[in-house]
Design a protein around this motif. Structure first.
Motif, PDB file in Angstrom:
ATOM      1  N   LEU A 186       0.468  -0.908  -0.421  1.00 59.43           N
ATOM      2  CA  LEU A 186       0.077  -0.409   0.326  1.00 59.43           C
ATOM      3  C   LEU A 186       1.125   0.980  -0.097  1.00 59.43           C
ATOM      4  O   LEU A 186       0.469   2.087  -0.821  1.00 59.43           O
ATOM      5  CB  LEU A 186      -1.306  -0.383   1.524  1.00 59.43           C
ATOM      6  CG  LEU A 186      -1.964  -0.955   1.055  1.00 59.43           C
ATOM      7  CD1 LEU A 186      -2.826  -1.179   2.112  1.00 59.43           C
ATOM      8  CD2 LEU A 186      -3.134  -0.781  -0.080  1.00 59.43           C
ATOM      9  N   LYS A 187       1.835   1.491   0.730  1.00 57.20           N
ATOM     10  CA  LYS A 187       3.173   2.752   0.588  1.00 57.20           C
ATOM     11  C   LYS A 187       3.860   2.804  -0.696  1.00 57.20           C
ATOM     12  O   LYS A 187       3.873   3.771  -1.316  1.00 57.20           O
ATOM     13  CB  LYS A 187       4.029   2.117   1.732  1.00 57.20           C
ATOM     14  CG  LYS A 187       3.772   2.221   2.535  1.00 57.20           C
ATOM     15  CD  LYS A 187       4.861   2.167   4.349  1.00 57.20           C
ATOM     16  CE  LYS A 187       4.653   1.784   5.014  1.00 57.20           C
ATOM     17  NZ  LYS A 187       5.966   2.178   6.434  1.00 57.20           N
ATOM     18  N   ARG A 188       3.843   1.822  -1.340  1.00 57.89           N
ATOM     19  CA  ARG A 188       4.640   1.755  -2.866  1.00 57.89           C
ATOM     20  C   ARG A 188       2.853   2.192  -3.699  1.00 57.89           C
ATOM     21  O   ARG A 188       3.852   2.914  -4.699  1.00 57.89           O
ATOM     22  CB  ARG A 188       4.874  -0.178  -3.135  1.00 57.89           C
ATOM     23  CG  ARG A 188       5.718  -0.092  -3.008  1.00 57.89           C
ATOM     24  CD  ARG A 188       6.924  -1.341  -3.416  1.00 57.89           C
ATOM     25  NE  ARG A 188       7.124  -1.987  -2.080  1.00 57.89           N
ATOM     26  CZ  ARG A 188       6.510  -3.504  -2.260  1.00 57.89           C
ATOM     27  NH1 ARG A 188       6.048  -4.204  -2.681  1.00 57.89           N
ATOM     28  NH2 ARG A 188       7.573  -4.471  -1.271  1.00 57.89           N
ATOM     29  N   SER A 189       2.399   2.038  -3.615  1.00 56.76           N
ATOM     30  CA  SER A 189       0.738   2.320  -4.299  1.00 56.76           C
ATOM     31  C   SER A 189       0.504   3.814  -4.154  1.00 56.76           C
ATOM     32  O   SER A 189       0.794   4.374  -5.503  1.00 56.76           O
ATOM     33  CB  SER A 189      -0.021   2.070  -4.082  1.00 56.76           C
ATOM     34  OG  SER A 189      -0.657   0.438  -4.424  1.00 56.76           O
ATOM     35  N   LEU A 190       1.040   3.606  -2.799  1.00 56.13           N
ATOM     36  CA  LEU A 190       0.551   5.626  -2.244  1.00 56.13           C
ATOM     37  C   LEU A 190       1.996   6.172  -2.951  1.00 56.13           C
ATOM     38  O   LEU A 190       1.358   7.342  -3.802  1.00 56.13           O
ATOM     39  CB  LEU A 190       0.403   5.540  -1.023  1.00 56.13           C
ATOM     40  CG  LEU A 190       0.920   6.846  -0.922  1.00 56.13           C
ATOM     41  CD1 LEU A 190      -0.880   7.542  -0.794  1.00 56.13           C
ATOM     42  CD2 LEU A 190       0.779   7.026   1.178  1.00 56.13           C
ATOM     43  N   VAL A 234      13.401   6.223  -9.285  1.00 57.87           N
ATOM     44  CA  VAL A 234      13.727   7.025  -8.679  1.00 57.87           C
ATOM     45  C   VAL A 234      13.114   6.588  -6.924  1.00 57.87           C
ATOM     46  O   VAL A 234      13.932   5.993  -6.181  1.00 57.87           O
ATOM     47  CB  VAL A 234      13.996   8.525  -8.357  1.00 57.87           C
ATOM     48  CG1 VAL A 234      14.623   9.066  -7.331  1.00 57.87           C
ATOM     49  CG2 VAL A 234      14.652   9.142  -9.365  1.00 57.87           C
ATOM     50  N   ASP A 235      11.795   6.770  -6.756  1.00 56.26           N
ATOM     51  CA  ASP A 235      11.218   6.435  -6.182  1.00 56.26           C
ATOM     52  C   ASP A 235      10.949   4.106  -5.323  1.00 56.26           C
ATOM     53  O   ASP A 235      11.406   4.367  -4.369  1.00 56.26           O
ATOM     54  CB  ASP A 235      10.063   6.299  -6.067  1.00 56.26           C
ATOM     55  CG  ASP A 235       9.666   7.956  -6.169  1.00 56.26           C
ATOM     56  OD1 ASP A 235       9.946   8.811  -5.296  1.00 56.26           O
ATOM     57  OD2 ASP A 235       7.989   8.265  -6.334  1.00 56.26           O
ATOM     58  N   LEU A 294      13.690   0.742  -2.039  1.00 55.46           N
ATOM     59  CA  LEU A 294      13.847  -0.338  -1.901  1.00 55.46           C
ATOM     60  C   LEU A 294      15.607  -0.567  -1.365  1.00 55.46           C
ATOM     61  O   LEU A 294      15.702  -1.846  -0.251  1.00 55.46           O
ATOM     62  CB  LEU A 294      14.688  -0.600  -3.660  1.00 55.46           C
ATOM     63  CG  LEU A 294      15.741  -2.799  -3.572  1.00 55.46           C
ATOM     64  CD1 LEU A 294      14.794  -3.619  -2.916  1.00 55.46           C
ATOM     65  CD2 LEU A 294      16.525  -2.664  -4.834  1.00 55.46           C
ATOM     66  N   LEU A 295      16.322   0.598  -0.800  1.00 55.42           N
ATOM     67  CA  LEU A 295      17.195   0.990  -0.330  1.00 55.42           C
ATOM     68  C   LEU A 295      16.761   0.912   1.810  1.00 55.42           C
ATOM     69  O   LEU A 295      17.588   0.264   2.120  1.00 55.42           O
ATOM     70  CB  LEU A 295      17.415   2.230  -0.304  1.00 55.42           C
ATOM     71  CG  LEU A 295      18.436   2.444   0.569  1.00 55.42           C
ATOM     72  CD1 LEU A 295      19.968   1.634   0.833  1.00 55.42           C
ATOM     73  CD2 LEU A 295      19.129   4.319   0.170  1.00 55.42           C
ATOM     74  N   LEU A 296      15.196   1.534   1.165  1.00 53.58           N
ATOM     75  CA  LEU A 296      14.622   1.378   2.999  1.00 53.58           C
ATOM     76  C   LEU A 296      14.358  -0.305   3.093  1.00 53.58           C
ATOM     77  O   LEU A 296      14.807  -0.441   4.512  1.00 53.58           O
ATOM     78  CB  LEU A 296      13.535   2.009   3.046  1.00 53.58           C
ATOM     79  CG  LEU A 296      13.853   3.708   2.843  1.00 53.58           C
ATOM     80  CD1 LEU A 296      12.386   4.518   2.501  1.00 53.58           C
ATOM     81  CD2 LEU A 296      14.596   4.310   4.119  1.00 53.58           C
ATOM     82  N   GLU A 297      13.752  -0.984   2.506  1.00 53.68           N
ATOM     83  CA  GLU A 297      13.617  -2.355   2.556  1.00 53.68           C
ATOM     84  C   GLU A 297      14.883  -2.924   3.491  1.00 53.68           C
ATOM     85  O   GLU A 297      14.591  -4.065   4.117  1.00 53.68           O
ATOM     86  CB  GLU A 297      13.262  -3.106   1.583  1.00 53.68           C
ATOM     87  CG  GLU A 297      11.490  -1.921   0.945  1.00 53.68           C
ATOM     88  CD  GLU A 297      10.745  -2.978  -0.206  1.00 53.68           C
ATOM     89  OE1 GLU A 297      11.216  -3.769  -0.853  1.00 53.68           O
ATOM     90  OE2 GLU A 297       9.621  -2.550  -0.071  1.00 53.68           O
ATOM     91  N   LYS A 298      15.978  -3.066   2.140  1.00 51.99           N
ATOM     92  CA  LYS A 298      17.276  -3.360   2.263  1.00 51.99           C
ATOM     93  C   LYS A 298      18.009  -2.926   4.016  1.00 51.99           C
ATOM     94  O   LYS A 298      17.739  -4.008   5.000  1.00 51.99           O
ATOM     95  CB  LYS A 298      18.057  -3.701   1.795  1.00 51.99           C
ATOM     96  CG  LYS A 298      18.005  -3.806   0.180  1.00 51.99           C
ATOM     97  CD  LYS A 298      17.804  -5.233   0.675  1.00 51.99           C
ATOM     98  CE  LYS A 298      17.477  -6.249  -1.259  1.00 51.99           C
ATOM     99  NZ  LYS A 298      17.284  -7.443  -1.024  1.00 51.99           N
ATOM    100  N   ARG A 299      17.169  -1.910   4.438  1.00 43.92           N
ATOM    101  CA  ARG A 299      18.192  -1.302   5.705  1.00 43.92           C
ATOM    102  C   ARG A 299      17.125  -2.328   6.470  1.00 43.92           C
ATOM    103  O   ARG A 299      17.571  -2.392   8.181  1.00 43.92           O
ATOM    104  CB  ARG A 299      17.702  -0.049   6.204  1.00 43.92           C
ATOM    105  CG  ARG A 299      19.361   0.938   5.030  1.00 43.92           C
ATOM    106  CD  ARG A 299      18.688   2.804   5.508  1.00 43.92           C
ATOM    107  NE  ARG A 299      19.654   3.554   4.519  1.00 43.92           N
ATOM    108  CZ  ARG A 299      19.182   4.445   4.209  1.00 43.92           C
ATOM    109  NH1 ARG A 299      18.518   5.264   4.985  1.00 43.92           N
ATOM    110  NH2 ARG A 299      20.242   5.234   3.702  1.00 43.92           N
TER     111      ARG A 299
END
Length: 98
Positions: free
Chosen positions: A37-41, A77-78, A83-88
């Protein structure tokens, strides 16, 4: 008698563990749903941002291909940012686990 009581306690503990495992699975599924849902938003916000920037101060005639390219670039870019946040988050969870 105490052996029977001990067996009952062990059985209760096993049932509690199974319930926790079930709840853990539900939490994981809910977290994944929230992530989607966050990705869709984020995608919708990106499109709105780009369209707003393009429409601001422009005449009614707009180069739609240019707008579409900007939307796609912004989405990429988003995606990379997410992806960076998910990996963190994964790294933090692994760190906490071990």
């Amino acid at each position: 008698q105490s052996e029977k009581e001990l067996q009952d306690v062990v059985k209760q503990q096993e049932e509690k563990m199974l319930q926790l495992i079930d709840k853990s699975g539900e939490v994981t599924m809910l977290k994944e749903e929230v992530s989607q849902l966050k990705r869709s938003l984020q995608r919708a916000e990106t499109e709105a941002k780009v369209l707003w920037e393009e429409m601001r101060g422009k005449e009614p005639k707009v180069d739609t291909a240019h707008v579409q390219d900007r939307v796609l670039l912004r989405q990429e870019v988003d995606k990379l940012r997410l992806l960076l946040l998910e990996k963190r988050d994964e790294k933090r969870l692994l760190y906490d686990k071990y």
